[in-house]
Scaffold this motif. Sequence first.
Motif, PDB file in Angstrom:
ATOM      1  N   ASP A 105      -3.489  -2.839  -1.958  1.00  0.00           N
ATOM      2  CA  ASP A 105      -4.265  -1.650  -2.298  1.00  0.00           C
ATOM      3  C   ASP A 105      -4.599  -1.687  -3.788  1.00  0.00           C
ATOM      4  OD1 ASP A 105      -5.503   0.831  -2.100  1.00  0.00           O
ATOM      5  OD2 ASP A 105      -3.630   1.963  -2.142  1.00  0.00           O
TER       6      ASP A 105
ATOM      7  N   PHE B  98     -13.569  -2.298   1.574  1.00  0.00           N
ATOM      8  CA  PHE B  98     -13.590  -0.856   1.371  1.00  0.00           C
ATOM      9  C   PHE B  98     -13.198  -0.161   2.669  1.00  0.00           C
ATOM     10  CE2 PHE B  98     -16.315  -2.612  -1.867  1.00  0.00           C
ATOM     11  CZ  PHE B  98     -15.936  -1.899  -2.990  1.00  0.00           C
ATOM     12  N   LYS B  99     -12.201   0.742   2.577  1.00  0.00           N
ATOM     13  CA  LYS B  99     -11.732   1.493   3.737  1.00  0.00           C
ATOM     14  C   LYS B  99     -12.794   2.504   4.127  1.00  0.00           C
ATOM     15  CE  LYS B  99      -6.960   1.363   2.003  1.00  0.00           C
ATOM     16  NZ  LYS B  99      -5.882   2.193   1.461  1.00  0.00           N
ATOM     17  N   PRO B 100     -13.055   2.720   5.395  1.00  0.00           N
ATOM     18  CA  PRO B 100     -12.492   1.975   6.523  1.00  0.00           C
ATOM     19  C   PRO B 100     -13.245   0.653   6.706  1.00  0.00           C
ATOM     20  CG  PRO B 100     -13.947   3.666   7.372  1.00  0.00           C
ATOM     21  CD  PRO B 100     -13.924   3.809   5.858  1.00  0.00           C
TER      22      PRO B 100
ATOM     23  N   THR C 166      -9.374  -0.889  -0.557  1.00  0.00           N
ATOM     24  CA  THR C 166      -9.485   0.322  -1.367  1.00  0.00           C
ATOM     25  C   THR C 166     -10.267   1.412  -0.640  1.00  0.00           C
ATOM     26  OG1 THR C 166     -10.161   1.215  -3.509  1.00  0.00           O
ATOM     27  CG2 THR C 166     -11.561  -0.523  -2.578  1.00  0.00           C
ATOM     28  N   ALA C 167      -9.862   2.642  -0.895  1.00  0.00           N
ATOM     29  CA  ALA C 167     -10.598   3.803  -0.393  1.00  0.00           C
ATOM     30  C   ALA C 167     -11.621   4.262  -1.425  1.00  0.00           C
ATOM     31  CB  ALA C 167      -9.630   4.940  -0.069  1.00  0.00           C
ATOM     32  N   ASN C 168     -11.579   3.673  -2.612  1.00  0.00           N
ATOM     33  CA  ASN C 168     -12.528   3.997  -3.673  1.00  0.00           C
ATOM     34  C   ASN C 168     -13.880   3.393  -3.308  1.00  0.00           C
ATOM     35  OD1 ASN C 168     -14.103   4.079  -5.982  1.00  0.00           O
ATOM     36  ND2 ASN C 168     -12.478   3.443  -7.357  1.00  0.00           N
TER      37      ASN C 168
ATOM     38  N   ASP D 158       0.864  -1.191   0.000  1.00  0.00           N
ATOM     39  CA  ASP D 158       0.000   0.000   0.000  1.00  0.00           C
ATOM     40  C   ASP D 158       0.892   1.229   0.000  1.00  0.00           C
ATOM     41  OD1 ASP D 158      -1.911   2.122   0.752  1.00  0.00           O
ATOM     42  OD2 ASP D 158      -3.233   0.470   1.314  1.00  0.00           O
TER      43      ASP D 158
ATOM     44  N   ASP E   7       0.008   4.103   1.087  1.00  0.00           N
ATOM     45  CA  ASP E   7      -0.381   4.925   2.235  1.00  0.00           C
ATOM     46  C   ASP E   7       0.420   4.499   3.467  1.00  0.00           C
ATOM     47  OD1 ASP E   7      -1.634   6.025   4.504  1.00  0.00           O
ATOM     48  OD2 ASP E   7      -3.605   5.956   3.573  1.00  0.00           O
TER      49      ASP E   7
END
Length: 129
Positions: free
Chosen positions: A56, A105-107, A84-86, A12, A14
């Motif tokens: 990620d 999916f984050k969070p 993913t944050a998408n 990732d 991040d």
Amino acid sequence: MTVAKSLVCVVDDDESVRESLPDMLRKFGFAAEVFPSAEDFLASEQLGQTQCLVLDVAMPGMSGPDLQAELHQRRLAIPIVFITANGDASVRPSLMRGGAVECLFKPFSLTAFRDAVHAALQPTSRGPS
């Protein structure tokens, strides 16, 4: 007699994810390594030892799906849990069709993360060879 812990690698870009997920994985009883990019993971000694990949979706350079395709091309059957944050729910079906065990999916909750990694480590979760 020492029992080897399953190696779970996190890829990732991040930094906060690279700092937090390995701690969670170790608390769950796994060995954990982190990489800031797909390219770094592919160049690592851990490539052949990895039993689960937490990956990620969107990263600079090689994306998560690109890494998944490269692993398939190399015939490396590493089960993948995508993160993913998408928030676009249409991403998940294509990743699952590509062989992913899960797409979170984050969070995401600790329970969902733990369950996804455990599912990936089941013998039936090994990707295509």
